[in-house]
Design a protein around this motif. Sequence first.
Motif, mmCIF file in Angstrom:
data_model
loop_
_atom_site.group_PDB
_atom_site.id
_atom_site.type_symbol
_atom_site.label_atom_id
_atom_site.label_comp_id
_atom_site.label_asym_id
_atom_site.label_seq_id
_atom_site.Cartn_x
_atom_site.Cartn_y
_atom_site.Cartn_z
ATOM 1 N N PHE A 279 11.994 -3.157 1.681
ATOM 2 C CA PHE A 279 12.428 -1.762 1.559
ATOM 3 C C PHE A 279 11.361 -0.806 1.048
ATOM 4 O O PHE A 279 11.375 0.373 1.404
ATOM 5 N N GLN A 280 10.412 -1.303 0.203
ATOM 6 C CA GLN A 280 9.442 -0.351 -0.356
ATOM 7 C C GLN A 280 8.574 0.237 0.751
ATOM 8 O O GLN A 280 8.433 1.447 0.869
ATOM 9 N N LEU B 184 8.557 4.081 2.811
ATOM 10 C CA LEU B 184 7.326 4.852 3.033
ATOM 11 C C LEU B 184 7.082 5.049 4.525
ATOM 12 O O LEU B 184 6.689 6.135 4.972
ATOM 13 N N GLU C 40 0.846 -1.184 0.000
ATOM 14 C CA GLU C 40 0.000 0.000 0.000
ATOM 15 C C GLU C 40 0.887 1.241 0.000
ATOM 16 O O GLU C 40 2.106 1.142 0.075
ATOM 17 N N SER C 41 0.264 2.396 -0.069
ATOM 18 C CA SER C 41 1.047 3.625 -0.056
ATOM 19 C C SER C 41 0.876 4.374 1.253
ATOM 20 O O SER C 41 1.785 5.057 1.702
ATOM 21 N N ASP C 42 -0.288 4.267 1.842
ATOM 22 C CA ASP C 42 -0.577 5.094 3.001
ATOM 23 C C ASP C 42 -0.569 4.260 4.272
ATOM 24 O O ASP C 42 -1.404 3.387 4.452
ATOM 25 N N ARG D 240 9.404 7.631 6.053
ATOM 26 C CA ARG D 240 8.985 8.971 5.654
ATOM 27 C C ARG D 240 7.740 9.406 6.426
ATOM 28 O O ARG D 240 7.665 10.514 6.953
ATOM 29 N N ILE E 119 13.185 6.306 -1.581
ATOM 30 C CA ILE E 119 11.747 6.375 -1.348
ATOM 31 C C ILE E 119 11.434 7.255 -0.135
ATOM 32 O O ILE E 119 10.513 8.062 -0.152
ATOM 33 N N ALA E 120 12.241 7.105 0.912
ATOM 34 C CA ALA E 120 11.974 7.876 2.125
ATOM 35 C C ALA E 120 12.313 9.349 1.914
ATOM 36 O O ALA E 120 11.770 10.220 2.575
ATOM 37 N N GLY E 121 13.196 9.622 0.963
ATOM 38 C CA GLY E 121 13.712 10.978 0.814
ATOM 39 C C GLY E 121 14.900 11.131 1.748
ATOM 40 O O GLY E 121 14.915 10.547 2.841
#
Lengths: 383, 297
Positions: A236-237, A241, A212-214, A244, A269-271
């Motif tokens: 890691f994906q 997220l 998921e993304s959220d 972050r 991905i986290a920035g």
Amino acid sequence: MRATPLKSLASLTLAVLLLAGCGQGLLGGGDEAATGEGPIVLGMLIPQSGSEAAIGPYMSNAAQLAVDEINAKGGVLGRTLQLKTADDACDPQSASAAANKLVTEGVHVSVGGYCSGATLPTLPIFGRANIPMIIPAANSQELVDQKLKHVFLINGTGSQQAEAAQKWIAKQGAKSVALMHDNTSYSKDIAVRAQGLLGDQVVITEAVTPKESDYSANITNVLAKKPDFVYWTGYFQEGGLIARQLRQAGYEGAIMVADGAVSPKLAEIAGDEAAEGVYATMTQTPETLRGAENWIAAYKKKYNADPGPYSNQSYDAVRLAAEAIAKAGGTDGTKIIAALEAVDGFPMFSGPLRFTPEHTLANGGFQILVVKDGAFTLQDPLQ
Amino acid sequence: MTQLVWNGLFVGSFYALVALGYSMVYGIIKLLNFAHGDLYMLGAFTGFAVLGAAGGVTSAAALPLLLAVLLATMVITGLAGVVLERVAYRPLRGAPRLSLLITAVGASFALEYGTRAVAGADPRVYPVRLGGTPLEVLGARLTLQQLVLTAVAVVLMIGLNLLVTRTREGRAMRAIALDPRTSALMGVDVNAVISRTFFLGSALAGAAGVMAGAYYGKIDFLMGFLIGLKAFTAAVIGGIGNIPGTMLGGLLLGLLESFGTFWLGGEWRDVFAFGVLILFLTVRPTGLLGERVTERV
């Protein structure tokens, strides 16, 4: 999920074909393959598609490098080595189908396995064909809990990883720990073991839905317990997220991830800001190896890219397979297994190798990495 | 508590945007467009490509730039939806419902693995990220960017609703939903209207894709699958074919997930959210605002 019926049908068909083959072909031809000429074939299941596809090339490239080096020195028992890779997509169904494919292609030793959940169903498939498995990366305790004779792990196990995590958490003086996992075999294993070691220090164990993304709902849950240390034991994906979104939600404590989340993509991905200072429990990586400069240079020369997570373990898996085949004097599975059990002090990147009775490493070799300027670097070898 | 509500509403507004496309297409030609979630994915990748083509941008200009990219992506994804309908669905218009359904599943796979072939299996990370400074509103922590995204979603939804209820075009759509053959006899160009419906639905999914890409950062070729299912669910709760109902359905699903996680923990979230839905649908099978379907011979 949608593909399940189709894929299971495919693997069923393969299994039936395989069983039919076992009746005459494979068993009858077994002796011929064991003593015969032609290349010795190593099979490698790795994720080449799906969410973990980024890891695949790190593993197969390093394995191919070892194969080429061994062949350049004359091969094993006068025969050349050959590497066959197949895509397990980090998915149990695809992995079963791919394992069956490798078995029908006549591999002698399996040197693959990254996602534990996908590797688990392949154990009996290789087992039925008496193919020894040297698993370079997957490390859930479930893989060795069945005490299968043909299964060897050369990565530290979930319980060793949990111990390393506990040591670091104690060293940091963290008081309340939040564990987050994604309910997969690998991830839950580490979380459950860490929970066992940390006891009352764990204020919450939160399971998330992968892909998921959220994750804000999960994070709200976690932060409501005011932890000062969050340990994510998945891949890691989601790791990127979650790191972050934890920071966005105002969390200021430490974040640590397990070895499945160690990838350059995590920081991306986290920035950079959120990834900075994220710890990881990880076995040896090319960046933290000492005395591996020549090997890294050889890898770079061949692939024009840096080796990554599990490159060294994959390279070692091939070397170990070659060593065991040479000691066994052929490709008979039972003899190779005996040779692997007898290995004592075989030099690997993780140190001299000896297997415990459970076929795991005597010493997991976990260390603590930290993200600095967007890359994982060594923080504490935990020795 | 307000935090939970806000989390739910934010996620729910994404579900609602994607669900609208499902709902519109179903309402008009009774087709479950399973490729719809993949148009969301396509939107995220299109936005990624457009941003890449736009080159280096400073974060100060991020928001206006993203809005421009959003518009461009909506047009491109909308056209992709039109092409999809023309290639995969129109030739089967008279075929049994089941064939259409399977074609939709096929289209979904084609879009997913086509994207993988072009963009690779690795996840990509958006070059422009909406991080933003957090604000405290009534005890909930949210960012200005989240507010902007939600506002954009709301504006798009209101715009769509106005278009369907107030314009000539919308009247044509509703007419076809009621009876395509009679509409054709009355001079409505059925094919053109269906094309435009796909354009609108796909454009909304594409917009959601870009917004998700810019906010969460990570995009990959399978990202449309899960949200496609969720959006479908949202559409059914709200009453599939009914636009305000679908919006409500999306928000409700987001809220159920948020509160489910809070009350029962992450493992039980989906059990809770979908359990409630099953209960709800047994009581009200037509969904929140769905109307009882009259039997037509």
